[in-house]
Scaffold this motif. Sequence first.
Motif, PDB file in Angstrom:
ATOM      1  N   HIS A 166      -8.654  11.822  -4.787  1.00  0.00           N
ATOM      2  CA  HIS A 166      -8.267  10.589  -3.973  1.00  0.00           C
ATOM      3  C   HIS A 166      -6.973  10.103  -4.198  1.00  0.00           C
ATOM      4  O   HIS A 166      -6.553   9.896  -5.210  1.00  0.00           O
ATOM      5  N   VAL A 167      -6.269   9.528  -3.241  1.00  0.00           N
ATOM      6  CA  VAL A 167      -4.974   8.903  -3.186  1.00  0.00           C
ATOM      7  C   VAL A 167      -4.943   7.420  -2.884  1.00  0.00           C
ATOM      8  O   VAL A 167      -5.911   7.220  -2.113  1.00  0.00           O
ATOM      9  N   LEU A 168      -4.005   6.775  -3.355  1.00  0.00           N
ATOM     10  CA  LEU A 168      -4.061   5.385  -2.862  1.00  0.00           C
ATOM     11  C   LEU A 168      -3.868   5.003  -1.226  1.00  0.00           C
ATOM     12  O   LEU A 168      -2.872   6.053  -0.681  1.00  0.00           O
ATOM     13  N   PRO A 169      -4.314   4.150  -0.626  1.00  0.00           N
ATOM     14  CA  PRO A 169      -4.138   4.285   0.809  1.00  0.00           C
ATOM     15  C   PRO A 169      -2.888   3.497   1.257  1.00  0.00           C
ATOM     16  O   PRO A 169      -2.379   2.730   0.430  1.00  0.00           O
ATOM     17  N   PRO A 170      -2.441   3.517   2.601  1.00  0.00           N
ATOM     18  CA  PRO A 170      -1.350   2.976   2.931  1.00  0.00           C
ATOM     19  C   PRO A 170      -1.779   1.696   3.560  1.00  0.00           C
ATOM     20  O   PRO A 170      -1.738   1.327   4.857  1.00  0.00           O
ATOM     21  N   TYR A 171      -2.011   0.686   2.589  1.00  0.00           N
ATOM     22  CA  TYR A 171      -2.507  -0.716   2.833  1.00  0.00           C
ATOM     23  C   TYR A 171      -1.114  -1.778   2.902  1.00  0.00           C
ATOM     24  O   TYR A 171      -0.736  -2.372   1.656  1.00  0.00           O
ATOM     25  N   CYS A 172      -0.315  -1.723   3.883  1.00  0.00           N
ATOM     26  CA  CYS A 172       0.750  -2.465   3.890  1.00  0.00           C
ATOM     27  C   CYS A 172       0.715  -3.889   3.470  1.00  0.00           C
ATOM     28  O   CYS A 172       1.346  -4.692   2.883  1.00  0.00           O
ATOM     29  N   TYR A 173      -0.667  -4.635   3.970  1.00  0.00           N
ATOM     30  CA  TYR A 173      -0.812  -5.875   3.593  1.00  0.00           C
ATOM     31  C   TYR A 173      -0.948  -6.097   2.170  1.00  0.00           C
ATOM     32  O   TYR A 173      -0.542  -7.331   1.727  1.00  0.00           O
ATOM     33  N   ARG A 174      -1.575  -5.141   1.542  1.00  0.00           N
ATOM     34  CA  ARG A 174      -1.734  -5.226   0.104  1.00  0.00           C
ATOM     35  C   ARG A 174      -1.262  -3.861  -0.679  1.00  0.00           C
ATOM     36  O   ARG A 174      -2.157  -3.218  -1.120  1.00  0.00           O
ATOM     37  N   CYS A 175       0.022  -3.652  -0.480  1.00  0.00           N
ATOM     38  CA  CYS A 175       0.470  -2.470  -0.918  1.00  0.00           C
ATOM     39  C   CYS A 175       0.151  -2.183  -2.426  1.00  0.00           C
ATOM     40  O   CYS A 175       0.427  -2.776  -3.187  1.00  0.00           O
ATOM     41  N   PRO A 176      -0.597  -0.850  -2.613  1.00  0.00           N
ATOM     42  CA  PRO A 176      -0.860  -0.727  -3.890  1.00  0.00           C
ATOM     43  C   PRO A 176       0.419  -0.196  -4.941  1.00  0.00           C
ATOM     44  O   PRO A 176       0.382   0.012  -6.010  1.00  0.00           O
ATOM     45  N   PHE A 177       1.352  -0.032  -4.010  1.00  0.00           N
ATOM     46  CA  PHE A 177       2.848   0.416  -4.992  1.00  0.00           C
ATOM     47  C   PHE A 177       3.748  -0.688  -5.136  1.00  0.00           C
ATOM     48  O   PHE A 177       4.732  -0.807  -5.676  1.00  0.00           O
ATOM     49  N   HIS A 178       2.936  -2.067  -4.627  1.00  0.00           N
ATOM     50  CA  HIS A 178       3.671  -3.333  -4.758  1.00  0.00           C
ATOM     51  C   HIS A 178       5.141  -3.075  -4.076  1.00  0.00           C
ATOM     52  O   HIS A 178       6.167  -3.648  -4.717  1.00  0.00           O
ATOM     53  N   ALA A 179       5.211  -2.487  -3.014  1.00  0.00           N
ATOM     54  CA  ALA A 179       6.552  -2.225  -2.238  1.00  0.00           C
ATOM     55  C   ALA A 179       6.497  -3.048  -1.014  1.00  0.00           C
ATOM     56  O   ALA A 179       5.364  -3.597  -0.606  1.00  0.00           O
ATOM     57  N   ARG A 180       7.407  -3.131  -0.274  1.00  0.00           N
ATOM     58  CA  ARG A 180       7.497  -3.761   0.780  1.00  0.00           C
ATOM     59  C   ARG A 180       7.779  -2.929   2.115  1.00  0.00           C
ATOM     60  O   ARG A 180       8.876  -2.138   2.015  1.00  0.00           O
ATOM     61  N   TYR A 181       7.106  -2.895   3.279  1.00  0.00           N
ATOM     62  CA  TYR A 181       7.555  -2.068   4.338  1.00  0.00           C
ATOM     63  C   TYR A 181       8.673  -2.398   4.886  1.00  0.00           C
ATOM     64  O   TYR A 181       9.140  -3.253   4.907  1.00  0.00           O
ATOM     65  N   ASN A 182       9.202  -0.944   5.128  1.00  0.00           N
ATOM     66  CA  ASN A 182      10.597  -0.794   5.907  1.00  0.00           C
ATOM     67  C   ASN A 182      11.404  -0.696   4.859  1.00  0.00           C
ATOM     68  O   ASN A 182      12.727  -0.398   4.989  1.00  0.00           O
ATOM     69  N   SER A 183      11.382  -0.903   3.551  1.00  0.00           N
ATOM     70  CA  SER A 183      12.033  -0.541   2.493  1.00  0.00           C
ATOM     71  C   SER A 183      11.658   0.456   1.302  1.00  0.00           C
ATOM     72  O   SER A 183      12.231   0.467   0.015  1.00  0.00           O
ATOM     73  N   CYS A 184      10.403   0.617   1.844  1.00  0.00           N
ATOM     74  CA  CYS A 184       9.543   1.337   0.579  1.00  0.00           C
ATOM     75  C   CYS A 184       9.646   3.073   0.645  1.00  0.00           C
ATOM     76  O   CYS A 184       9.082   3.610  -0.129  1.00  0.00           O
TER      77      CYS A 184
END
Length: 441
Positions: A166-184
């Motif tokens: 299992h891998v972490l989901p593409p959950y932009c609202y609660r990013c499991p990688f603590h990244a910000r969309y468009n710069s991730c």
Amino acid sequence: MNKWNDIERASVMHTWTAQEQWNGPTIVGGSGAVFWDTNNKRYIDMSSMAECSNLGHQHPAVVAAIKRQADKMCFVTSAWGSDPRAELAAKLLEVSGFAGGRVFFTTGGADANENAVKMALWASGKTSGKIITRYRSYHGASFATMELSGDDRGAEYPPGGLRVVHVLPPYCYRCPFHARYNSCGILCAETIDEIIAQEGSSKVTAVLMEPAAGTNGIAAPPEYWPKLREITSRYGVLLIADEVMSGFGRVGEWFAWQKHGEAGRPDIMTIAKGLTGAHVPLGAVIVSKEVAAYFDFRKLQTGLTYSGHPLACAAGVAAIDAYRDEQLITRSRALGAKMHEALRSLATKHCSIGDVRGEGLFAILELVKNRETKEPLSTWPKIAPALKTLVAEGRKLGVSFAVRGNLIVIAPPLVISTPQLCKAIVTLDQLLVLCDAETQQ
């Protein structure tokens, strides 16, 4: 009073609930986006029952097709030919663009996903290979598909024989990688590249994922699926698209991966739900020309008594014709845009709405206690008391909503009228004050 409701309460096992807590009214009829119970109480269906009644209830063309086939021949085993089975397979290969591929019919989504994984293991030659799926995903309730799912609903199931990563989901609202969309750099996809490389591509058979949001509420960024296709192609790993919920116009395309064109084409696709508009149980696995070729001279070591059941296939043929004749795929895209605009407007009024996401006639409202901290209205997957009340009050007002955890799942039939949709959203506007009361101002 309806005596059968009491008998059902005492004798039927209902899914995903403690039996003593089940308290559903008995539904006796429906038409389009509306259904009604024994007391003639009418409800606008804002979830397509289980995100499956895409054509609404009792679509006349589908009902007529079932009746015609019942008068001819109700059942033919797959050892013999069946006209509706052949016609439906041809139509599916056409609308999916899987030229030269083949279709294996199942009874629903879970056995479609289970058989898709079997076929991937065989056709890849990696029969002991690993299958990559996501956390917070759902692919069915059989033993194998619960193991494939990265969902809390599988917690009670003992592990089986599949080797699942299992891998972490593409959950932009609660990013499991603590990244910000468009710069991730779409880390959620890049991580899969890294995992395949570390596991070894010879030891990874397939990646199985939903191309669009499901009831777990995860909506990937637009770059995710094409990047996933590029990664799996580069490593020679099969890509399986679970389109059980997102297929047949739900997100404004026949299938969700098609919005990416050839850059998103999977090797295998699973479908169900909207395949017959839920009029008759039916699922299917659609495989590419390359995967299909493996079985040309090798025995397909799987089977289902009701694979390609004529009644179900006749319903599927009529359903595809209805989607086309009524232009419901493009309607989902156009009406869905208006629906999302209205839902985003609600977000400006209600402090409990943290995020609105999805596409077409599919939307997820994620509810929070605090917009700044994004503290959820309830801990996943526990349903917030306010949402339970919202559902109950919605029924009283004649609108049926579906909720899970801190999410409201909006997925009306593609045939819903604009006035019906407007009424349902106005009702939702009224009911969201129940959730607002639980937020931290």
